[in-house]
Design a protein around this motif. Structure first.
Motif, PDB file in Angstrom:
ATOM      1  N   ARG A 337      24.953  60.520  52.027  1.00 15.15           N
ATOM      2  CA  ARG A 337      25.038  59.820  50.747  1.00 15.15           C
ATOM      3  C   ARG A 337      26.280  60.365  50.075  1.00 15.15           C
ATOM      4  O   ARG A 337      26.295  61.473  49.560  1.00 15.15           O
ATOM      5  CB  ARG A 337      23.785  60.130  49.916  1.00 15.15           C
ATOM      6  N   SER A 338      27.352  59.609  50.157  1.00 17.07           N
ATOM      7  CA  SER A 338      28.602  60.211  49.694  1.00 17.07           C
ATOM      8  C   SER A 338      28.847  59.831  48.238  1.00 17.07           C
ATOM      9  O   SER A 338      28.586  58.707  47.824  1.00 17.07           O
ATOM     10  CB  SER A 338      29.763  59.774  50.572  1.00 17.07           C
ATOM     11  N   PRO A 339      29.326  60.793  47.463  1.00 20.01           N
ATOM     12  CA  PRO A 339      29.499  60.556  46.032  1.00 20.01           C
ATOM     13  C   PRO A 339      30.499  59.449  45.726  1.00 20.01           C
ATOM     14  O   PRO A 339      30.297  58.654  44.820  1.00 20.01           O
ATOM     15  CB  PRO A 339      29.981  61.902  45.498  1.00 20.01           C
ATOM     16  N   ASN A 340      31.573  59.377  46.506  1.00 21.93           N
ATOM     17  CA  ASN A 340      32.612  58.405  46.183  1.00 21.93           C
ATOM     18  C   ASN A 340      32.134  56.974  46.326  1.00 21.93           C
ATOM     19  O   ASN A 340      32.584  56.092  45.613  1.00 21.93           O
ATOM     20  CB  ASN A 340      33.819  58.612  47.102  1.00 21.93           C
ATOM     21  N   PHE A 341      31.237  56.743  47.266  1.00 26.66           N
ATOM     22  CA  PHE A 341      30.760  55.383  47.492  1.00 26.66           C
ATOM     23  C   PHE A 341      30.024  54.868  46.257  1.00 26.66           C
ATOM     24  O   PHE A 341      30.264  53.753  45.793  1.00 26.66           O
ATOM     25  CB  PHE A 341      29.855  55.364  48.722  1.00 26.66           C
ATOM     26  N   SER A 342      29.155  55.720  45.709  1.00 27.37           N
ATOM     27  CA  SER A 342      28.430  55.291  44.506  1.00 27.37           C
ATOM     28  C   SER A 342      29.369  55.171  43.319  1.00 27.37           C
ATOM     29  O   SER A 342      29.239  54.251  42.512  1.00 27.37           O
ATOM     30  CB  SER A 342      27.335  56.302  44.175  1.00 27.37           C
ATOM     31  N   ASN A 343      30.300  56.116  43.221  1.00 23.39           N
ATOM     32  CA  ASN A 343      31.221  56.068  42.083  1.00 23.39           C
ATOM     33  C   ASN A 343      32.093  54.817  42.127  1.00 23.39           C
ATOM     34  O   ASN A 343      32.444  54.262  41.092  1.00 23.39           O
ATOM     35  CB  ASN A 343      32.113  57.312  42.059  1.00 23.39           C
ATOM     36  N   LEU A 344      32.424  54.375  43.331  1.00 24.68           N
ATOM     37  CA  LEU A 344      33.250  53.172  43.459  1.00 24.68           C
ATOM     38  C   LEU A 344      32.506  51.955  42.926  1.00 24.68           C
ATOM     39  O   LEU A 344      33.109  51.046  42.355  1.00 24.68           O
ATOM     40  CB  LEU A 344      33.620  52.969  44.932  1.00 24.68           C
ATOM     41  N   GLY A 345      31.185  51.956  43.095  1.00 21.52           N
ATOM     42  CA  GLY A 345      30.391  50.805  42.679  1.00 21.52           C
ATOM     43  C   GLY A 345      30.534  50.472  41.208  1.00 21.52           C
ATOM     44  O   GLY A 345      30.412  49.318  40.812  1.00 21.52           O
ATOM     45  N   VAL A 346      30.804  51.480  40.416  1.00 21.94           N
ATOM     46  CA  VAL A 346      30.834  51.253  38.978  1.00 21.94           C
ATOM     47  C   VAL A 346      32.209  50.798  38.486  1.00 21.94           C
ATOM     48  O   VAL A 346      32.361  50.388  37.353  1.00 21.94           O
ATOM     49  CB  VAL A 346      30.356  52.528  38.247  1.00 21.94           C
ATOM     50  N   LEU A 347      33.180  50.850  39.366  1.00 19.47           N
ATOM     51  CA  LEU A 347      34.560  50.542  38.945  1.00 19.47           C
ATOM     52  C   LEU A 347      34.674  49.127  38.375  1.00 19.47           C
ATOM     53  O   LEU A 347      35.342  48.900  37.367  1.00 19.47           O
ATOM     54  CB  LEU A 347      35.493  50.712  40.152  1.00 19.47           C
ATOM     55  N   ASP A 348      34.001  48.174  39.019  1.00 19.49           N
ATOM     56  CA  ASP A 348      34.042  46.793  38.536  1.00 19.49           C
ATOM     57  C   ASP A 348      33.531  46.716  37.105  1.00 19.49           C
ATOM     58  O   ASP A 348      34.158  46.133  36.216  1.00 19.49           O
ATOM     59  CB  ASP A 348      33.188  45.942  39.480  1.00 19.49           C
ATOM     60  N   LYS A 349      32.394  47.362  36.896  1.00 20.72           N
ATOM     61  CA  LYS A 349      31.741  47.287  35.588  1.00 20.72           C
ATOM     62  C   LYS A 349      32.629  47.860  34.475  1.00 20.72           C
ATOM     63  O   LYS A 349      32.754  47.259  33.414  1.00 20.72           O
ATOM     64  CB  LYS A 349      30.433  48.079  35.694  1.00 20.72           C
ATOM     65  N   ILE A 350      33.217  49.022  34.729  1.00 25.83           N
ATOM     66  CA  ILE A 350      33.911  49.675  33.617  1.00 25.83           C
ATOM     67  C   ILE A 350      35.342  49.209  33.440  1.00 25.83           C
ATOM     68  O   ILE A 350      35.959  49.482  32.430  1.00 25.83           O
ATOM     69  CB  ILE A 350      33.877  51.220  33.724  1.00 25.83           C
ATOM     70  N   SER A 351      35.894  48.498  34.427  1.00 28.81           N
ATOM     71  CA  SER A 351      37.296  48.101  34.224  1.00 28.81           C
ATOM     72  C   SER A 351      37.412  46.664  33.734  1.00 28.81           C
ATOM     73  O   SER A 351      38.524  46.199  33.491  1.00 28.81           O
ATOM     74  CB  SER A 351      38.101  48.313  35.503  1.00 28.81           C
ATOM     75  N   ARG A 352      36.313  45.958  33.590  1.00 28.75           N
ATOM     76  CA  ARG A 352      36.389  44.575  33.090  1.00 28.75           C
ATOM     77  C   ARG A 352      36.933  44.552  31.664  1.00 28.75           C
ATOM     78  O   ARG A 352      36.626  45.437  30.874  1.00 28.75           O
ATOM     79  CB  ARG A 352      35.009  43.943  33.110  1.00 28.75           C
ATOM     80  N   GLU A 353      37.711  43.531  31.413  1.00 31.55           N
ATOM     81  CA  GLU A 353      38.300  43.302  30.083  1.00 31.55           C
ATOM     82  C   GLU A 353      39.339  44.358  29.709  1.00 31.55           C
ATOM     83  O   GLU A 353      39.728  44.466  28.562  1.00 31.55           O
ATOM     84  CB  GLU A 353      37.232  43.204  28.977  1.00 31.55           C
ATOM     85  N   HIS A 354      39.730  45.162  30.669  1.00 34.44           N
ATOM     86  CA  HIS A 354      40.845  46.075  30.400  1.00 34.44           C
ATOM     87  C   HIS A 354      42.092  45.520  31.066  1.00 34.44           C
ATOM     88  O   HIS A 354      42.020  44.665  31.939  1.00 34.44           O
ATOM     89  CB  HIS A 354      40.541  47.466  30.939  1.00 34.44           C
ATOM     90  N   LYS A 355      43.231  46.084  30.684  1.00 33.97           N
ATOM     91  CA  LYS A 355      44.494  45.667  31.294  1.00 33.97           C
ATOM     92  C   LYS A 355      44.577  46.210  32.720  1.00 33.97           C
ATOM     93  O   LYS A 355      43.960  47.221  33.051  1.00 33.97           O
ATOM     94  CB  LYS A 355      45.660  46.234  30.466  1.00 33.97           C
ATOM     95  N   ILE A 356      45.376  45.550  33.530  1.00 38.14           N
ATOM     96  CA  ILE A 356      45.483  45.999  34.926  1.00 38.14           C
ATOM     97  C   ILE A 356      46.086  47.398  35.005  1.00 38.14           C
ATOM     98  O   ILE A 356      45.749  48.189  35.883  1.00 38.14           O
ATOM     99  CB  ILE A 356      46.273  44.990  35.791  1.00 38.14           C
ATOM    100  N   ALA A 357      46.958  47.739  34.051  1.00 38.52           N
ATOM    101  CA  ALA A 357      47.538  49.084  34.068  1.00 38.52           C
ATOM    102  C   ALA A 357      46.472  50.132  33.796  1.00 38.52           C
ATOM    103  O   ALA A 357      46.547  51.266  34.284  1.00 38.52           O
ATOM    104  CB  ALA A 357      48.646  49.174  33.033  1.00 38.52           C
ATOM    105  N   ASP A 358      45.448  49.740  33.018  1.00 35.22           N
ATOM    106  CA  ASP A 358      44.372  50.694  32.751  1.00 35.22           C
ATOM    107  C   ASP A 358      43.502  50.918  33.978  1.00 35.22           C
ATOM    108  O   ASP A 358      42.873  51.958  34.123  1.00 35.22           O
ATOM    109  CB  ASP A 358      43.491  50.185  31.611  1.00 35.22           C
TER     110      ASP A 358
END
Ligand code: SF4
Ligand code: SF4
Lengths: 375, 138
Positions: A337-358
């Motif tokens: 159960r690798s930490p990065n795999f789960s952490n990657l899952g949330v990237l979509d959620k938290i980067s929505r509505e932000h600029k691409i540079a963010d």
């Protein structure tokens, strides 16, 4: 008379379009491909595509004996190589109910913390670089070199060590180890102040990352975001505190917790963790007990049939090793159960509505190591 | 900025390694894992009995042992090593062969410049031609 042909001009404001970020994008730090759906500059959604560096490590483990598996775990999250080794070693030791010598536990804890520091140093270096400050990259790597030199002297290699074995260590630490670690701690305590002056106190960095990519505590728990990224959102998930292994129950350290959960606080969390790691090492380095560097183990290790689970805290979060044994010398199934795999899952959620540079800043603050995602 | 300035005016703290100019003086750490070697003594003798334990323990088949059985003058049948083949190109430097060898006949070598033009050069025979086993090692 010329006829006027009207071609419909797409409304740029309305139209969504997709770009590929990666798999060879410098800020994904490896071969991660993100298909980003954009409206203008705003990220509407994002899909990670994994598998570019899938090597089938879990499958390979099924044909390897337990001591042989160790060298494969190095190659998952290569920046936490020792800690990955630790997970499998603890799993085998607990399954066989072997008591490892006290000396081994101390040494393993110190090395784990050194690994954490060097991993965070590299993260700091890359984080600065991703945000446009190349200077950080050089300072970070310069200081990481000191730890790698210590590793090289004691274990013979700088990145993939395969130093832990089930039952203990490959060989004893180098006679210079304690002295050099103490020198390093002294050195780095000075240098981390430089880090603060270059980046932490930098108003461009703080304003650019404050309030960006906010991860709430509920989401951190729902998406199982562990490690410093989860703790920056107030999710108390430090395996070292909650399920102590080795000698983590004997040392005093603080679980770094913030409640804001934005990119800036994920940065703070890692900076604080480096300081806590140094505190742990300072408490242990002078007290390494004398003794054997390995418990007596059988030549062929066979785990009793059953299921086993072991978790450790790597530099990026909780690494779990889940093993089903059918009593043979190789595992029936070994799942990480690798930490990065789960952490990657949330990237979509938290980067929505932000600029691409963010998105680059958010990705950097989650600190991915891609081989750990794909395994 | 202040930090950059500090380093700019104190070049004594420059830490760049001058490789490859420093090749002559470059000394690797004594435990450095460059490649697996089989040390031979001055009489061209090694300690390998050809037991094959290293081959068994290698996770990726980097070692092949070719051994023959011979009869000693006392009439005992023993195995001697013919070729200890080491595929450097496949080795992952895990160290299990060195750790598990019962007669301590393998060690880490310090050579690290392994780049070659022909990959067949990466397959090495570790026991030197004409070498034999040191007496008394079973
Ligand atoms: S090197 Fe060691 S383990 Fe390998 S065959 Fe020779 S004696 Fe056996
Ligand atoms: S170091 Fe490991 S991979 Fe390399 S030859 Fe020895 S056992 Fe095989």
């Amino acid at each position: 008379m010329k006829e006027v042909i009207h071609t419909p001009v797409p409304d740029i404001e309305e139209e969504e379009y997709h770009i590929n970020m990666g798999p060879q994008h410098p800020s994904t730090h490896g071969v991660l491909r993100l298909v980003v759906s954009l409206q203008g500059e705003i990220v509407k959604s994002l899909k990670p595509h994994c598998g570019y560096i899938h090597r089938g490590i879990e499958k390979m483990c099924e044909k390897d004996t337990y001591p042989q598996i160790i060298h494969l775990t190095d190659r998952m999250d290569y920046l936490s190589a020792h800690i990955n080794n630790h997970a499998v070693c603890l799993l085998v030791e607990n399954a066989l109910q072997v008591e490892v010598p006290e000396r081994v536990k101390y040494i393993r804890t110190i090395i784990d913390e050194l690994t954490r520091i060097q991993s965070h140093q590299l993260w700091w270096a890359c984080y600065g670089m991703d945000l446009g400050g190349l200077t950080c990259f050089f300072y970070g790597l310069r200081d990481r070199e000191h730890i790698l030199d210590i590793f090289e002297e004691s274990f013979g290699s700088r990145l993939l060590h395969s130093y832990y074995t089930p039952g203990g260590l490959m060989q004893d630490i180098h006679p210079n180890f304690q002295k050099r670690v103490k020198e390093f701690i002294k050195y780095f305590q000075k240098k981390i102040k430089d880090y603060d002056r270059i980046l932490t106190g930098n108003v461009i960095m703080t304003e650019r990352t404050r309030g960006i990519g906010i991860l709430s505590k509920e989401d951190a728990i729902n998406y199982a975001v562990t490690g410093p990224s989860g703790r920056a959102s107030g999710f108390s998930c430090d395996v070292r505190k909650h399920y102590p292994y080795s000698v983590y129950d004997k040392v005093e350290f603080r679980e770094v917790l913030f409640t804001e959960g934005d990119t800036l606080h994920r940065y703070y969390a890692r900076m604080e963790e480096m300081r806590e790691s140094m505190k742990i090492i300072e408490q242990l380095i002078d007290n390494i007990p004398e003794g054997e560097y390995s418990a007596k183990m059988k030549a062929v290790l066979k785990l009793p049939a059953g299921e086993y689970y072991q978790r450790v805290e790597t530099a990026r979060g909780e690494l779990g090793a889940y093993c089903i044994s059918d009593g043979n010398k190789t595992p029936f199934r070994l799942k990480f159960r690798s930490p990065n795999f789960s952490n990657l899952g949330v990237l979509d959620k938290i980067s929505r509505e932000h600029k691409i540079a963010d998105l680059v800043a958010i990705g950097a603050s989650l600190d991915f190591v891609i081989p750990d995602i794909d395994r | 900025m202040g930090v950059t300035g500090k380093y700019f005016f104190s070049p004594g703290q420059i830490v760049t390694e001058q490789y490859p100019e420093n090749r002559k003086t470059l000394k690797m750490a004594e435990r450095f894992k460059g490649e697996v070697i089989m040390p031979h003594d001055e009489n061209n003798q090694h300690r390998c009995t050809g037991c094959g334990i290293c081959e068994l323990n290698c996770p990726n088949g980097s070692i092949e042992i070719i051994s023959t059985r011979i009869e000693t003058p006392e009439g005992k049948k023993v195995r001697i090593i013919d070729k200890h083949i080491y595929h450097l190109s496949m080795c992952t430097f895990c160290g299990l062969c060195i750790k598990t060898c019962p007669s301590d006949s393998l060690a880490w070598g310090q050579e690290f410049e392994h780049a070659v033009f022909d990959r067949s050069k990466l397959t090495k025979v570790l026991n030197q031609p004409g070498s034999s086993i040191i007496k008394g090692i079973e």
